[in-house]
Motif scaffolding. Structure first.
Motif, PDB file in Angstrom:
ATOM      1  N   HIS A 381      17.179  64.587  35.725  1.00  0.00           N
ATOM      2  CA  HIS A 381      16.780  64.045  36.604  1.00  0.00           C
ATOM      3  C   HIS A 381      16.414  62.181  35.850  1.00  0.00           C
ATOM      4  CE1 HIS A 381      14.132  67.306  38.520  1.00  0.00           C
ATOM      5  NE2 HIS A 381      15.847  67.036  38.386  1.00  0.00           N
ATOM      6  N   GLU A 382      16.789  62.435  33.966  1.00  0.00           N
ATOM      7  CA  GLU A 382      16.462  60.600  33.873  1.00  0.00           C
ATOM      8  C   GLU A 382      17.772  59.596  34.138  1.00  0.00           C
ATOM      9  OE1 GLU A 382      13.658  59.567  33.179  1.00  0.00           O
ATOM     10  OE2 GLU A 382      12.149  60.665  33.806  1.00  0.00           O
ATOM     11  N   ARG A 383      18.514  60.254  33.449  1.00  0.00           N
ATOM     12  CA  ARG A 383      19.859  59.820  33.865  1.00  0.00           C
ATOM     13  C   ARG A 383      20.409  59.837  34.736  1.00  0.00           C
ATOM     14  NH1 ARG A 383      24.604  61.867  30.035  1.00  0.00           N
ATOM     15  NH2 ARG A 383      25.024  59.702  30.453  1.00  0.00           N
ATOM     16  N   VAL A 384      19.842  60.337  36.094  1.00  0.00           N
ATOM     17  CA  VAL A 384      21.003  59.433  37.246  1.00  0.00           C
ATOM     18  C   VAL A 384      20.568  58.503  37.868  1.00  0.00           C
ATOM     19  CG1 VAL A 384      20.717  62.470  38.397  1.00  0.00           C
ATOM     20  CG2 VAL A 384      18.869  60.610  38.642  1.00  0.00           C
ATOM     21  N   PHE A 385      19.306  57.671  37.169  1.00  0.00           N
ATOM     22  CA  PHE A 385      19.020  56.252  37.275  1.00  0.00           C
ATOM     23  C   PHE A 385      19.664  55.249  36.011  1.00  0.00           C
ATOM     24  CE2 PHE A 385      15.616  59.146  38.584  1.00  0.00           C
ATOM     25  CZ  PHE A 385      15.412  58.743  40.272  1.00  0.00           C
ATOM     26  N   GLU A 386      19.912  55.309  35.975  1.00  0.00           N
ATOM     27  CA  GLU A 386      20.926  54.804  34.520  1.00  0.00           C
ATOM     28  C   GLU A 386      22.573  54.363  35.987  1.00  0.00           C
ATOM     29  OE1 GLU A 386      22.456  57.468  31.557  1.00  0.00           O
ATOM     30  OE2 GLU A 386      20.050  57.618  30.689  1.00  0.00           O
ATOM     31  N   GLU A 387      22.729  52.749  35.023  1.00  0.00           N
ATOM     32  CA  GLU A 387      23.956  52.219  35.307  1.00  0.00           C
ATOM     33  C   GLU A 387      25.127  53.172  35.948  1.00  0.00           C
ATOM     34  OE1 GLU A 387      21.542  50.959  34.383  1.00  0.00           O
ATOM     35  OE2 GLU A 387      20.483  49.698  35.371  1.00  0.00           O
ATOM     36  N   PHE A 388      25.684  52.839  37.246  1.00  0.00           N
ATOM     37  CA  PHE A 388      27.342  54.230  36.570  1.00  0.00           C
ATOM     38  C   PHE A 388      27.297  55.531  36.628  1.00  0.00           C
ATOM     39  CE2 PHE A 388      27.699  49.684  36.299  1.00  0.00           C
ATOM     40  CZ  PHE A 388      28.735  49.526  37.475  1.00  0.00           C
ATOM     41  N   GLN A 400      33.287  58.261  46.022  1.00  0.00           N
ATOM     42  CA  GLN A 400      31.970  59.134  45.889  1.00  0.00           C
ATOM     43  C   GLN A 400      30.654  58.279  45.328  1.00  0.00           C
ATOM     44  OE1 GLN A 400      30.880  62.214  46.475  1.00  0.00           O
ATOM     45  NE2 GLN A 400      33.003  62.548  47.237  1.00  0.00           N
ATOM     46  N   GLY A 401      31.099  56.386  45.385  1.00  0.00           N
ATOM     47  CA  GLY A 401      30.481  55.523  44.770  1.00  0.00           C
ATOM     48  C   GLY A 401      30.769  55.714  43.169  1.00  0.00           C
ATOM     49  N   HIS A 402      29.304  54.186  43.395  1.00  0.00           N
ATOM     50  CA  HIS A 402      29.629  53.831  41.868  1.00  0.00           C
ATOM     51  C   HIS A 402      28.479  54.445  40.859  1.00  0.00           C
ATOM     52  CE1 HIS A 402      33.485  51.734  43.162  1.00  0.00           C
ATOM     53  NE2 HIS A 402      32.628  51.804  43.897  1.00  0.00           N
ATOM     54  N   GLY A 403      27.436  54.844  41.773  1.00  0.00           N
ATOM     55  CA  GLY A 403      26.818  55.151  40.798  1.00  0.00           C
ATOM     56  C   GLY A 403      25.399  54.151  40.692  1.00  0.00           C
ATOM     57  N   LEU A 404      25.635  52.919  41.327  1.00  0.00           N
ATOM     58  CA  LEU A 404      23.977  52.019  40.771  1.00  0.00           C
ATOM     59  C   LEU A 404      22.990  52.199  41.961  1.00  0.00           C
ATOM     60  CD1 LEU A 404      27.324  49.176  40.552  1.00  0.00           C
ATOM     61  CD2 LEU A 404      25.676  50.051  38.931  1.00  0.00           C
ATOM     62  N   GLY A 405      23.335  53.340  43.674  1.00  0.00           N
ATOM     63  CA  GLY A 405      22.271  53.099  44.700  1.00  0.00           C
ATOM     64  C   GLY A 405      20.907  53.506  43.600  1.00  0.00           C
ATOM     65  N   VAL A 409      17.124  51.839  43.715  1.00  0.00           N
ATOM     66  CA  VAL A 409      16.178  52.121  44.166  1.00  0.00           C
ATOM     67  C   VAL A 409      15.020  51.995  43.207  1.00  0.00           C
ATOM     68  CG1 VAL A 409      15.324  54.349  45.080  1.00  0.00           C
ATOM     69  CG2 VAL A 409      17.180  53.645  46.602  1.00  0.00           C
ATOM     70  N   LYS A 410      14.962  52.697  42.357  1.00  0.00           N
ATOM     71  CA  LYS A 410      14.141  52.817  41.431  1.00  0.00           C
ATOM     72  C   LYS A 410      13.394  51.525  41.016  1.00  0.00           C
ATOM     73  CE  LYS A 410      12.790  55.086  37.114  1.00  0.00           C
ATOM     74  NZ  LYS A 410      12.775  55.709  35.421  1.00  0.00           N
ATOM     75  N   ARG A 411      14.401  50.877  40.992  1.00  0.00           N
ATOM     76  CA  ARG A 411      13.788  48.664  40.705  1.00  0.00           C
ATOM     77  C   ARG A 411      12.540  48.588  41.651  1.00  0.00           C
ATOM     78  NH1 ARG A 411      17.577  49.852  37.382  1.00  0.00           N
ATOM     79  NH2 ARG A 411      17.935  48.658  35.010  1.00  0.00           N
ATOM     80  N   LEU A 412      13.818  48.474  42.805  1.00  0.00           N
ATOM     81  CA  LEU A 412      13.060  48.600  44.445  1.00  0.00           C
ATOM     82  C   LEU A 412      11.669  48.733  44.753  1.00  0.00           C
ATOM     83  CD1 LEU A 412      15.852  48.264  46.950  1.00  0.00           C
ATOM     84  CD2 LEU A 412      14.955  46.224  45.953  1.00  0.00           C
ATOM     85  N   VAL A 413      11.679  50.116  44.115  1.00  0.00           N
ATOM     86  CA  VAL A 413      10.185  51.015  44.489  1.00  0.00           C
ATOM     87  C   VAL A 413       9.491  50.314  43.442  1.00  0.00           C
ATOM     88  CG1 VAL A 413       9.461  52.658  43.799  1.00  0.00           C
ATOM     89  CG2 VAL A 413      11.251  53.023  45.415  1.00  0.00           C
ATOM     90  N   MET A 415       9.319  46.958  42.082  1.00  0.00           N
ATOM     91  CA  MET A 415       8.748  46.099  42.696  1.00  0.00           C
ATOM     92  C   MET A 415       7.870  46.080  43.733  1.00  0.00           C
ATOM     93  SD  MET A 415      12.415  43.653  43.126  1.00  0.00           S
ATOM     94  CE  MET A 415      11.454  42.420  43.318  1.00  0.00           C
ATOM     95  N   LEU A 416       7.620  46.840  44.659  1.00  0.00           N
ATOM     96  CA  LEU A 416       6.945  46.768  45.728  1.00  0.00           C
ATOM     97  C   LEU A 416       5.084  47.743  44.590  1.00  0.00           C
ATOM     98  CD1 LEU A 416       9.102  48.288  48.270  1.00  0.00           C
ATOM     99  CD2 LEU A 416       8.868  46.577  48.360  1.00  0.00           C
ATOM    100  N   GLY A 417       5.767  47.740  43.952  1.00  0.00           N
ATOM    101  CA  GLY A 417       4.116  48.736  42.928  1.00  0.00           C
ATOM    102  C   GLY A 417       4.178  49.710  42.941  1.00  0.00           C
ATOM    103  N   GLY A 418       5.456  51.210  43.367  1.00  0.00           N
ATOM    104  CA  GLY A 418       5.335  52.564  43.616  1.00  0.00           C
ATOM    105  C   GLY A 418       6.258  52.934  42.709  1.00  0.00           C
ATOM    106  N   GLU A 419       5.897  54.367  42.797  1.00  0.00           N
ATOM    107  CA  GLU A 419       6.889  54.845  41.221  1.00  0.00           C
ATOM    108  C   GLU A 419       7.635  55.784  42.291  1.00  0.00           C
ATOM    109  OE1 GLU A 419       6.303  57.841  37.675  1.00  0.00           O
ATOM    110  OE2 GLU A 419       4.578  56.675  38.078  1.00  0.00           O
ATOM    111  N   LEU A 420       9.168  56.068  42.354  1.00  0.00           N
ATOM    112  CA  LEU A 420       9.501  56.770  42.793  1.00  0.00           C
ATOM    113  C   LEU A 420       9.940  58.773  42.002  1.00  0.00           C
ATOM    114  CD1 LEU A 420      11.961  56.959  44.817  1.00  0.00           C
ATOM    115  CD2 LEU A 420      13.533  56.895  43.416  1.00  0.00           C
TER     116      LEU A 420
END
Length: 643
Positions: A381-388, A400-405, A409-413, A415-420
């Motif tokens: 759960h923690e590692r999926v938020f790491e780049e690539f 299958q993508g590059h592992g940046l999505g 998302v976590k950074r955007l949330v 910035m919006l003042g919340g927690e994913l």
């Protein structure tokens, strides 16, 4: 903030030092008992009281040794302050006995016993100073019980010698207290210096750990990025070389060209994802909160991913909602697009659900994206938020993508003042949840799905382009020329000012950020605006184009509302931005004229107010356009989401 840690450190050191002296004190007090019993033995006054007093003295001395053993074996039994209190109680009981026992000397017929007993008390007081002087509580509970009885009895004897001895004892008592005060201050300074040094060492160790982690993360990031960037480049090189094969058929050439286009798109997609992350890290991305209907945003993102879901036989269900939220619709759309793309990619059968839940919140609630996909193990759960990093793609298949999505998302949330929030398990799908704040229906100025009001086109516009790269100037001139613009190119700030002096009045100024001679686009735009303002042209649109992501000046410009486009900029995005900026400039000009008319003809207030209101509502249309101050910035291209 530092008082409690320092005091606790002082208490811990006090406990160590106080109890470290106890074994020596134990034998010292037995020696004192032996000496006092020896000098009183020939003529013991009041034997029952004497036996009781010295028996209690001996028992207390043994109890102090038991307390020392308990502290050594069970140091966590009580707090450091508790051990200090226990040691002070031990001091009261232990030192009161030899102090009170001086009364037996004054009851004895031997005239030298008071002096001998007093010498013994002074010796014990010196030991108290050495072992307990650095703690006020232990010192003040031992010395008075040790010396006061002797001082009082010597003064009460009313003889010259005894009175002088009482005065000397009183002076000794005062002096030893003064020295003990200095002793305590020095001890506190030493402990505070040690604590400060310890804090500094811990801080340096933490900073070193953070730096090492950042270095490792950077190394992993560049290793993964270089691998994923090299793969399509390598494929493009091989495919391009095969086009030179004269024996290949037209069908083979067409298939090769198709593969080249696919790899170019994959390379461009990855490049944009990395740039998106860089923009978020550099702080140039702005958060602009609006009041809007959440159902409209759901419909926008749902329409993008329904075809993809249907192609895989999945049902994309969007829960109806009447919720109005106050948030940034642009960034929120990017978050939901990433999450839905992930859900479609990693779900093979079942359904995907997008909706809003109150979840017990009185104001606002949570947006949830649920899927019935492969799921994510708890340990990942923690590692999926790491780049690539990707759970189900160890072969790093670019399809299958590059592992940046999810990192995006976590950074955007954030910035919006919340927690994913993530809830997932293998084979049971995943649930992503993010908080949103409640908005007001009265604050809605336009629909998210409303098309931008038809603005002025590029036909006939004059555009000044400033860039020190001739190829970029040529490309811009060709592109803008095809749109019907009249273009003037300038290599630097000086050329741009020369063009203005020659009578070229631009409707827009496009400027690169990094120019020759250590000049920046911000400086060039400021100089151009000054000249145009003095000439009465203060509604000229300005746009900064850059490939820089981490400049502090760029972040400052973004905060000031100056539109900034990051390379690579597509023609569609450039035209959209220019048209929005021109539309905004004309609306600003219209509002200024309306305001001036209001001031000139106050009797026509109602009509003029309607005109101003119409201008404001028109400028607020399509909130999915970045409005920053007086100018606008279009929505950034969405990153391809990945797990």
């Amino acid at each position: 903030m530092r008082a409690d840690p320092i005091q606790r450190a002082i208490d811990e050191d006090l406990v160590r030092v106080l109890y470290a002296q106890d074994p020596i004190a134990f034998f010292s007090h037995w020696f004192s008992i032996a000496v006092l019993v020896g000098i009183y033995w020939p003529t013991i006054p009041s034997p029952p009281l004497f036996i009781a007093c010295f028996s209690f003295y001996a028992a207390t001395n043994c109890a102090s040794l038991a307390l020392w053993i308990c502290n050594r074996r069970y140091p966590q039994l009580v707090s450091p302050r508790g051990w200090i209190y226990l040691h002070a109680l031990r001091g009261v009981l232990l030192y009161s006995m030899p102090g009170i026992a001086v009364w037996f000397a004054f009851q004895s017929p031997q005239t030298d016993l008071p002096l001998l007993h007093t010498v013994m008390l002074v010796t014990l007081a010196a030991g108290v100073f050495m072992s307990n002087g650095f703690d006020l509580l232990n010192f003040s509970t031992a010395i008075p019980f040790l010396l006061f009885p002797s001082i009082v009895l010597h003064f009460g004897s009313h003889t010259f010698d005894r009175t002088i001895l009482a005065i000397v004892l009183a002076f000794f008592f005062c002096a030893i207290n003064v020295y003990a005060l200095s002793y305590r201050k020095l001890f506190r300074q030493v402990v505070q210096a040690r604590v400060d040094q310890q804090y500094l060492a811990e801080s340096l160790a933490a900073q070193k750990h953070v730096a090492e982690e950042a270095s490792l993360a950077k190394t992993r990031f560049f290793a993964a990025a270089s691998h994923d960037l090299r793969q399509p480049l390598h494929a493009i090189g091989l495919l391009a070389a095969s086009l030179n094969d004269a024996a290949a058929t037209p069908t083979q050439h067409a298939k090769t060209a198709e593969h080249i286009v696919y790899n170019v798109e994959a390379l461009n997609q990855l490049f944009n994802q990395v740039l998106d992350l860089a923009r978020l890290e550099s702080g140039v991305t702005q958060v602009i909160r609006l009041h809007f209907r959440l159902s409209e945003l759901f419909e926008r993102v749902g329409s993008q991913y329904r075809p993809q879901a249907a192609a895989k036989g999945l049902a994309l269900r969007i829960a109806p909602t009447t919720m109005v939220v106050h948030d940034d619709p642009v960034l929120l759309e990017r978050v939901l697009s990433n999450l839905l793309s992930n859900a479609v990619r990693y779900t093979e059968e079942g359904a995907i659900w997008l909706g809003f839940r109150r979840a017990g919140r009185s104001s606002g609630g949570y947006i949830e994206v649920r899927d019935s996909g492969i799921g994510i193990p708890v340990e990942e759960h923690e590692r999926v938020f790491e780049e690539f990093y990707q759970v189900a793609n160890p072969q790093r298949d670019a399809r299958q993508g590059h592992g940046l999505g999810l990192p995006t998302v976590k950074r955007l949330v954030g910035m919006l003042g919340g927690e994913l929030q993530l809830r997932s398990a293998p084979g049971r799908g995943s649930v992503f949840r993010l908080p949103v704040q409640a908005g007001e229906v009265g604050g809605i100025v336009a629909s998210l799905n409303e098309a931008v009001a038809g603005g002025p086109s590029a036909q006939g516009r004059h555009v000044l382009c400033i860039d020190d790269d001739p190829s970029i100037l040529e490309g811009l001139s060709s592109l803008l020329g095809r749109w019907g613009c009249s273009v003037r190119g300038a290599r630097d700030e000086v050329d741009a000012l020369v063009a203005l002096e020659e009578g070229f009045v631009p409707d827009a100024v496009l400027c690169d950020y990094q120019l020759a001679n250590h000049r920046t686009g911000a400086q060039a735009l400021a100089a151009v605006r000054n000249v145009l303002t003095r000439a009465g042209h203060d509604n000229v649109v300005t746009l900064l184009i850059t490939g820089d992501m981490a400049s502090a000046e760029l972040a400052a410009l973004a905060l000031q509302g100056i539109p900034v486009l990051h390379k690579p900029v597509t023609p569609a995005r450039l035209r959209r931005t220019l048209e929005m900026l021109w539309q905004q400039a004309e609306l600003d000009k219209g509002r200024a004229v309306a305001t001036a008319a209001l001031r000139a003809t106050p009797e026509d207030d109602a009509a003029q107010s309607a005109l101003v209101k119409a201008g404001v509502e028109s400028s607020a249309a399509n909130p999915l356009t970045r409005e920053t101050g007086r100018q606008s910035q279009p929505i950034s291209p969405q990153s391809e989401p990945q797990k």
